[in-house]
Motif scaffolding. Structure first.
Motif, PDB file in Angstrom:
ATOM      1  N   MET A  20       2.497   1.795  -3.391  1.00 29.49           N
ATOM      2  CA  MET A  20       1.534   2.401  -4.302  1.00 29.49           C
ATOM      3  C   MET A  20       1.471   3.901  -4.093  1.00 29.49           C
ATOM      4  O   MET A  20       1.478   4.693  -5.040  1.00 29.49           O
ATOM      5  CB  MET A  20       0.143   1.794  -4.080  1.00 29.49           C
ATOM      6  N   ASP A  43       0.833  -1.205   0.000  1.00 28.06           N
ATOM      7  CA  ASP A  43       0.000   0.000   0.000  1.00 28.06           C
ATOM      8  C   ASP A  43       0.869   1.257   0.000  1.00 28.06           C
ATOM      9  O   ASP A  43       0.609   2.219  -0.724  1.00 28.06           O
ATOM     10  CB  ASP A  43      -0.919  -0.018   1.218  1.00 28.06           C
ATOM     11  N   TYR A  95      -0.700   2.803  -8.537  1.00 24.65           N
ATOM     12  CA  TYR A  95      -2.059   2.266  -8.529  1.00 24.65           C
ATOM     13  C   TYR A  95      -2.351   1.456  -9.786  1.00 24.65           C
ATOM     14  O   TYR A  95      -3.271   0.648  -9.822  1.00 24.65           O
ATOM     15  CB  TYR A  95      -3.060   3.417  -8.406  1.00 24.65           C
ATOM     16  N   ARG A 140      -1.726  -1.233 -13.045  1.00 23.91           N
ATOM     17  CA  ARG A 140      -1.265  -2.613 -13.167  1.00 23.91           C
ATOM     18  C   ARG A 140       0.077  -2.703 -13.893  1.00 23.91           C
ATOM     19  O   ARG A 140       0.575  -3.797 -14.122  1.00 23.91           O
ATOM     20  CB  ARG A 140      -2.315  -3.448 -13.900  1.00 23.91           C
ATOM     21  N   TYR A 163      -0.372  -6.869  -3.255  1.00 19.95           N
ATOM     22  CA  TYR A 163      -1.371  -6.630  -2.211  1.00 19.95           C
ATOM     23  C   TYR A 163      -2.526  -7.616  -2.325  1.00 19.95           C
ATOM     24  O   TYR A 163      -2.912  -8.243  -1.334  1.00 19.95           O
ATOM     25  CB  TYR A 163      -1.920  -5.204  -2.291  1.00 19.95           C
ATOM     26  N   ARG A 164      -3.059  -7.774  -3.530  1.00 18.11           N
ATOM     27  CA  ARG A 164      -4.236  -8.638  -3.692  1.00 18.11           C
ATOM     28  C   ARG A 164      -3.921 -10.079  -3.345  1.00 18.11           C
ATOM     29  O   ARG A 164      -4.758 -10.788  -2.774  1.00 18.11           O
ATOM     30  CB  ARG A 164      -4.769  -8.531  -5.124  1.00 18.11           C
ATOM     31  N   GLU A 200      -0.117  -3.668  -6.794  1.00 18.76           N
ATOM     32  CA  GLU A 200      -1.511  -4.065  -6.591  1.00 18.76           C
ATOM     33  C   GLU A 200      -1.639  -5.586  -6.603  1.00 18.76           C
ATOM     34  O   GLU A 200      -2.439  -6.146  -5.858  1.00 18.76           O
ATOM     35  CB  GLU A 200      -2.416  -3.411  -7.646  1.00 18.76           C
ATOM     36  N   HIS A 201      -0.847  -6.250  -7.425  1.00 13.08           N
ATOM     37  CA  HIS A 201      -0.891  -7.714  -7.475  1.00 13.08           C
ATOM     38  C   HIS A 201      -0.361  -8.304  -6.166  1.00 13.08           C
ATOM     39  O   HIS A 201      -0.940  -9.259  -5.626  1.00 13.08           O
ATOM     40  CB  HIS A 201      -0.055  -8.212  -8.648  1.00 13.08           C
TER      41      HIS A 201
END
Length: 416
Positions: free
Chosen positions: A366, A363, A374, A376, A384-385, A381-382
């Motif tokens: 980002m 986070d 933020y 791709r 984090y997810r 983001e990958h």
């Protein structure tokens, strides 16, 4: 952060890096395989028209990576010498898992599939430790090569961390067992040849004893894969499974009748410390990338790195990572020499703190990278997810904190 490692461990990491650079990175660069790792990754990996399952070509690439790693002598390091491994210690695996994740996204160590050049074979270890001779013969080598794959059927629609209250039952019928119930988040069922199904065979709801683990072929009449649940990170391999009068022989039992929960606990213990190390490595990657960007990015005439608003959050994360690294490595060493239950509270400490750290680090990365962070087009983001799931799976962080509290306040463990 390698100065404290033994010489042989540092050599292993150097050998790993050389193998990745010479064998795996070129494979990743072939035939637009980068589509599985760049901004197209989720779409390249997922067959959205087929229930959100992984695309066959994605699995084929992972299989080729594993074949090369096996040929080079890396894939089986964690396994017993009887099957070509080196009986790698928990300490070694913790160091390796951190190192691989610290390299960032890549075919060498895919987060989503937990597929790595140094294999993670929890199902193999369960069969090897608890299985009969016949079960070892049938499954051990086949689980390494991919000819066999075990789903893991513990969680149910109404029962997750409270596994002792599971409603799936198995009752005797002559020399067989009849299983009825339902499982949710039954991992790996899109490629599974067998499902490791946990069912109550005796005792009362809430009791640890009385739960038995069964190796159930997925083509057994009455076993139905009803739905694959789409998740924050796609593709999915998490199924809803129904079991309606599923008949299996007594030989399908893995381990002792009524002591299946010990198998489940064995699965999560070593997995938790290694997963914690992986989360730490991914967190350090995010921190390092944010620091590097902040040094180079100039705004209003100064680099971002000159601003305390950028410095301080990253200093906090970096400090947490350094302390966590020490705890993970000490705990992994103790797992090699002491009973798992003696250090289970520290395993939980490592796991829930590392999983929080990587989410916070991703986070923050980002935020430091701004709009590109933020997007791709960068991996945060990958990361984090993917890692967000581990604050829930294999024991939600609340359950792990409760375990630590039990030891701290003397409700469980030696102070009891």
């Amino acid at each position: 952060m390698r100065s404290d490692l033994p010489n042989d461990m540092q050599q292993l990491l150097d050998d790993i890096d050389h193998f990745i650079d010479t064998e795996i990175a070129p494979l990743q660069a072939e035939n637009d395989n980068e589509r599985f790792f760049d901004h197209r990754r989720e779409w390249a990996r997922t067959d959205f028209e087929a229930g959100g399952l992984p695309r066959p070509e994605w699995h084929e690439l992972l299989s080729e990576m594993r074949r090369r790693a096996d040929k080079a002598g890396f894939l089986r390091r964690d396994l017993p010498t009887e099957v070509g491994g080196t009986d790698a210690s928990n300490f070694e695996m913790a160091v390796v898992r951190e190192h691989l994740a610290h390299r960032g996204l890549g075919l060498h160590n895919d987060l989503q599939d937990e597929s790595s050049i140094i294999g993670n074979f929890p199902s193999f270890h369960l069969v090897w430790k608890f299985g009969t001779g016949d079960q070892r013969s049938e499954f051990a080598e086949a689980l390494i090569t991919g000819e066999r794959f075990l789903g893991f059927g513990l969680t149910e629609p109404d029962h997750g961390s409270d596994a002792t209250w599971m409603e799936t039952t198995a009752v005797r019928s002559g020399g067989d067992w009849i299983i009825n119930g339902a499982k949710r988040w039954n991992t790996g069922m899109h490629i599974a040849t067998h499902d490791l199904v946990f069912a109550r065979t005796s005792g009362e709801p809430g009791q640890a004893r009385g739960i038995t683990a069964f190796l159930v072929p997925v083509d057994t009449p009455g076993l139905s894969v009803d739905l694959f649940r789409w998740t924050l990170n796609m593709p999915t391999d998490h199924a809803d499974v129904s079991l309606r009068d599923v008949r299996v022989p007594d030989s399908a039992i893995l381990g002792e009748e009524g002591r299946g929960l010990e198998i489940a606990q064995n699965f999560v213990h070593e997995n938790r410390i290694r997963q914690a190390a992986s989360s730490l490595g991914a967190a350090q990657y995010c921190i390092d990338e944010a620091v590097s960007f902040a040094r180079d990015r100039v705004t209003f005439g100064q680099p971002l790195a000159a601003r305390q608003a950028i410095q301080w959050p990253l200093v906090e994360l970096h400090t947490d990572g350094a302390m966590l690294r020490e705890l993970i490595r000490v705990t992994a060493r103790d797992l090699d020499t002491r009973s798992h239950m003696e250090v289970s509270d520290r395993v939980s400490m490592c796991n829930y703190r590392a999983n929080r750290l990587v989410c916070d680090a991703a986070d923050r990365a980002m935020q430091v990278h701004g709009g590109m962070g933020y997007s791709r087009h960068l991996p945060f983001e990958h990361i984090y997810r993917h890692h967000r799931r581990y604050r829930i799976t294999e024991g939600a962080e609340e359950i792990q904190i409760r375990k630590v509290a039990g030891h701290l306040f003397g409700f469980t463990g030696k102070k009891k």
